[in-house]
Design a protein around this motif. Sequence first.
Motif, PDB file in Angstrom:
ATOM      1  N   ARG B 408     -48.217 -16.228 -29.784  1.00 31.57           N
ATOM      2  CA  ARG B 408     -48.434 -15.757 -28.419  1.00 31.57           C
ATOM      3  C   ARG B 408     -49.790 -16.291 -27.915  1.00 31.57           C
ATOM      4  O   ARG B 408     -49.913 -16.791 -26.795  1.00 31.57           O
ATOM      5  N   LEU B 409     -50.792 -16.195 -28.781  1.00 32.88           N
ATOM      6  CA  LEU B 409     -52.121 -16.663 -28.399  1.00 32.88           C
ATOM      7  C   LEU B 409     -52.107 -18.162 -28.115  1.00 32.88           C
ATOM      8  O   LEU B 409     -52.750 -18.640 -27.181  1.00 32.88           O
ATOM      9  N   VAL B 410     -51.358 -18.906 -28.914  1.00 36.24           N
ATOM     10  CA  VAL B 410     -51.278 -20.355 -28.680  1.00 36.24           C
ATOM     11  C   VAL B 410     -50.666 -20.623 -27.318  1.00 36.24           C
ATOM     12  O   VAL B 410     -51.167 -21.447 -26.551  1.00 36.24           O
ATOM     13  N   ARG B 411     -49.587 -19.886 -27.008  1.00 38.23           N
ATOM     14  CA  ARG B 411     -48.942 -20.082 -25.714  1.00 38.23           C
ATOM     15  C   ARG B 411     -49.908 -19.780 -24.580  1.00 38.23           C
ATOM     16  O   ARG B 411     -49.889 -20.409 -23.537  1.00 38.23           O
ATOM     17  N   GLU B 412     -50.780 -18.805 -24.807  1.00 36.88           N
ATOM     18  CA  GLU B 412     -51.750 -18.470 -23.768  1.00 36.88           C
ATOM     19  C   GLU B 412     -52.941 -19.424 -23.770  1.00 36.88           C
ATOM     20  O   GLU B 412     -53.814 -19.343 -22.911  1.00 36.88           O
ATOM     21  N   GLY B 413     -52.960 -20.265 -24.760  1.00 37.46           N
ATOM     22  CA  GLY B 413     -54.039 -21.249 -24.796  1.00 37.46           C
ATOM     23  C   GLY B 413     -55.281 -20.747 -25.486  1.00 37.46           C
ATOM     24  O   GLY B 413     -56.328 -21.372 -25.410  1.00 37.46           O
ATOM     25  N   ASP B 414     -55.185 -19.605 -26.164  1.00 34.87           N
ATOM     26  CA  ASP B 414     -56.382 -19.103 -26.848  1.00 34.87           C
ATOM     27  C   ASP B 414     -56.387 -19.623 -28.277  1.00 34.87           C
ATOM     28  O   ASP B 414     -56.074 -18.910 -29.222  1.00 34.87           O
ATOM     29  N   LEU B 415     -56.738 -20.882 -28.397  1.00 36.74           N
ATOM     30  CA  LEU B 415     -56.667 -21.534 -29.706  1.00 36.74           C
ATOM     31  C   LEU B 415     -57.627 -20.893 -30.692  1.00 36.74           C
ATOM     32  O   LEU B 415     -57.327 -20.742 -31.868  1.00 36.74           O
ATOM     33  N   GLU B 416     -58.756 -20.482 -30.177  1.00 33.95           N
ATOM     34  CA  GLU B 416     -59.784 -19.926 -31.048  1.00 33.95           C
ATOM     35  C   GLU B 416     -59.265 -18.694 -31.779  1.00 33.95           C
ATOM     36  O   GLU B 416     -59.317 -18.595 -33.013  1.00 33.95           O
ATOM     37  N   ALA B 417     -58.720 -17.759 -30.989  1.00 27.39           N
ATOM     38  CA  ALA B 417     -58.214 -16.520 -31.585  1.00 27.39           C
ATOM     39  C   ALA B 417     -57.018 -16.821 -32.481  1.00 27.39           C
ATOM     40  O   ALA B 417     -56.889 -16.284 -33.585  1.00 27.39           O
ATOM     41  N   ALA B 418     -56.156 -17.724 -32.001  1.00 25.66           N
ATOM     42  CA  ALA B 418     -54.971 -18.072 -32.787  1.00 25.66           C
ATOM     43  C   ALA B 418     -55.386 -18.638 -34.137  1.00 25.66           C
ATOM     44  O   ALA B 418     -54.820 -18.301 -35.177  1.00 25.66           O
ATOM     45  N   LEU B 419     -56.405 -19.470 -34.093  1.00 31.99           N
ATOM     46  CA  LEU B 419     -56.831 -20.137 -35.317  1.00 31.99           C
ATOM     47  C   LEU B 419     -57.358 -19.128 -36.330  1.00 31.99           C
ATOM     48  O   LEU B 419     -57.163 -19.284 -37.531  1.00 31.99           O
ATOM     49  N   GLU B 420     -57.969 -18.083 -35.840  1.00 31.14           N
ATOM     50  CA  GLU B 420     -58.456 -17.053 -36.750  1.00 31.14           C
ATOM     51  C   GLU B 420     -57.288 -16.402 -37.474  1.00 31.14           C
ATOM     52  O   GLU B 420     -57.320 -16.170 -38.680  1.00 31.14           O
ATOM     53  N   ILE B 421     -56.218 -16.135 -36.709  1.00 27.27           N
ATOM     54  CA  ILE B 421     -55.043 -15.488 -37.323  1.00 27.27           C
ATOM     55  C   ILE B 421     -54.369 -16.444 -38.298  1.00 27.27           C
ATOM     56  O   ILE B 421     -54.015 -16.072 -39.417  1.00 27.27           O
ATOM     57  N   TYR B 422     -54.241 -17.722 -37.881  1.00 30.52           N
ATOM     58  CA  TYR B 422     -53.655 -18.705 -38.804  1.00 30.52           C
ATOM     59  C   TYR B 422     -54.467 -18.771 -40.088  1.00 30.52           C
ATOM     60  O   TYR B 422     -53.927 -18.852 -41.184  1.00 30.52           O
ATOM     61  N   GLY B 423     -55.775 -18.729 -39.925  1.00 27.59           N
ATOM     62  CA  GLY B 423     -56.651 -18.782 -41.104  1.00 27.59           C
ATOM     63  C   GLY B 423     -56.387 -17.611 -42.026  1.00 27.59           C
ATOM     64  O   GLY B 423     -56.246 -17.783 -43.245  1.00 27.59           O
TER      65      GLY B 423
END
Lengths: 356, 481
Positions: B408-423
């Motif tokens: 969802r974050l990726v779709r919204e363009g929040d790569l930073e937050a998304a990357l934290e979750i992926y990490g």
Amino acid sequence: MIQYILRRLLVLPIIMFLVTAILFLLILQLPPEERVEAYLPSTRSNMSEEDYEKLVQLTIERYGLDRPPVVQYTSWVRELLRGDWGYSPSWRQPVLEGLQQRAPATIELLLFAMIPSFFLAIAGGRLAVRRQGRLPDTLLRLSTFVGWSFPPFILALILMNVFYAWLDWFPPERMSGWARVLVRSEEFHAYTGLLTVDALLNLNLPLFGDALRHLVLPGVTLAFAVWALLTRIMRSSLLEVMSMEYITTARAKGLDERFVISRHAVRNAVLPLISTGGVMGAAMITMVTVVEMVFNYNGIGRWAVKSFQSKEIPVTVGFALFACMLTVLSSLVADILYALVDPRVRLFAENGSVSE
Amino acid sequence: MKLLAILHRPSLLIGSLIVLLFIGVAVFAPLIAPPENPQEPQRIPREGRGFDPAPPSPGHPLGQMPEKYDVFYGLVWGTRTALMMGLAVALGRALVGTLIGTISGYAGGWVDAVLMRIADAFMAFPIIAAAVVMLALFAFERGRWSGMLQSTRQEQVILLAFVLFGWVPYARLMRGNILVEREKTYMKAARSVGVPGWRLITRHLLPNSTYGLFALASSDIGAVVVLITAFTFIGVTTAAEMQADWGLMLSAARDWIIGPPSRAFEHWYTYMPVSAAIVFFSTGWALVGDGLRDALDPRLRALSVPVKRRRERQAVVASPLSASQPIPAAGRTPPGRSSIPLDDPEAYAWLEHLAARQGASEALFLSPAERREHPPEWVHATGSYRPHEATSAAGPGDEGLALAEARRLVREGDLEAALEIYGEMVRSRQHLADAVQDLSRAPQIPAVLQVLGDAHMRLGNVQKALDAYARAENQFPQYRR
């Protein structure tokens, strides 16, 4: 593009207005009784003290030296625009004529120093990046540091001692005695004022050789400092560009490393070099003046210092004004070159969204 | 201040040694070369008669100048003159520049525009033109046709000219710093609790806006002294009588510098010691300026992590993996190649910083609202990229909560937050394949590549993992060293 150039040209009058205003504010600090000297004959002949006082008062009134500053400023600027930059008694010529006569020599020297150092800086940056961290790079960094912090006038002294006093290869001054006679003679046509170019146009090879011989030492002195500064900038900018993704892409395509550097990296890395060249104008004029004095090279810098020493205020102020014009023009030329090399600048400028 | 860390830089170390030497000579000049008359230490003692210089002799370790002035004495006391002139000009420039730069940066608007145009005009003056004009106007003896330069006045006028026409770089530096600091949270906080304007500037803004000021000032000191001595040498400033001043000494030696061909360097002692002093003085201050710029610039500091710290980081990387899964034969971190751990917050911040510097990820530095409004280009560009469809084979129900949130974050363009979750997912070994699939399509900035590499590593694709790490490192070769 033309729109962009026009936009840049519009800034010129503003800067020149401020420059003349600063100069005029300085001049205004002198009381009218002293400023009037510029308009008085240089010898006092047999005038009595009273007559002289009367003459001073009359001249002040005539030229309006006691009127409000704004009035004086506008009339001063009007005179400047009309081409009346004052008269220099000791050189027996108007200031503007003196500048026109000597500016080509200075410009020749500057071109002789700047153009090779620009290309050598690019070559140096490429060498440093290809051999980064190895001996050539280290040597280059060392020599650029030395060139950058070594006082040019001391380098000039050393060069002159070695190549003139000791080896007698390259003499000081602008040309030899016989060349001066030749240049003033009827059969020589001055097309540009640049001695090397004129010598070639007159098909006079000995004169060309003589002009070159006299350019070498001051040229090398200037070029060393300029080259060192430009190479430092080129090296760091090229290193930064080399870490960009499009360089990785270019390499991934299997391009030859030399091709990657020359076609992809240098074109982008050269931008800071151009903008530095633009802001270097003022420092270059200071350097060229010192170098002209040391080598007795007959350009505007030497003329200005010599005139200053005999308290020729019109020449001194005229030189300052001319030097400022050169600086402003050089930064304008750099801006235009920058726009030519970097399409982003002119594209954004046409949208009107570029800011400084 | 990490003084010791600063001294690890050889250039800064050498530079400060040279500068300290000159400061020492200037301070202890009365001990090194005792003046004949303590009231007039600037007067160089002469011994003997005649105009010719004399080579070094027991009483005169560096020889005598023309008219028998002692070179050594002039050199020692000239250091004091040079240092005082350099410091005075640098201080004056810094004061004027700070004042104008602060006003310009803090006020903004038309004040800023006007001040910066005036600064442009001052920048247009070559210092030689400024010096010559100011000297011609103010340093000549008052009165008609008495064309003599007054030596006492000259010195003040030339220093004034250097300050008046040299403050612009300081003002531009301060203005830039202030513009950055003004927007920081602590300033907003201070403003919101009603700290008055002047106090805001003097107590909060100025102390935090001095990056680069000292570096600029130190390289200026050397450059200014070189210019002043050069001006004296070419005859822009003069003196009625000999004084302990490098420029005056050089110009007094002028006629002896260029000798006849067979004896070109015969009178070396008249100019070589002074020239060497000027060269070392200028080089020393330039080294200090360069070194300070590198050492205190926070951006550059991030790039030159000391070796010891880097080893510590490698250790951090290796530990979480080796604890849970045997490292494949190829080895997690090949010798000579370091990797950046994502569970180290400092390293993560550093990565982001690098990404921003390279302009690779604007997305990381937008506020959440801005991100929603302007999703980064890569979301549009890969129009076919819809993470929730990409893994539809697994069925929507299989998507864990974390993965759904990350996407969802990726779709919204929040790569930073998304990357934290992926990490986090990768570290806890959930949805490794999905993470790899998603991350491979994200912009390949270092931060993404690091998580991607970690995921590959946990899947056992050592080669792919190493490849991802290498690509991350390739984007900032400074780190590879």
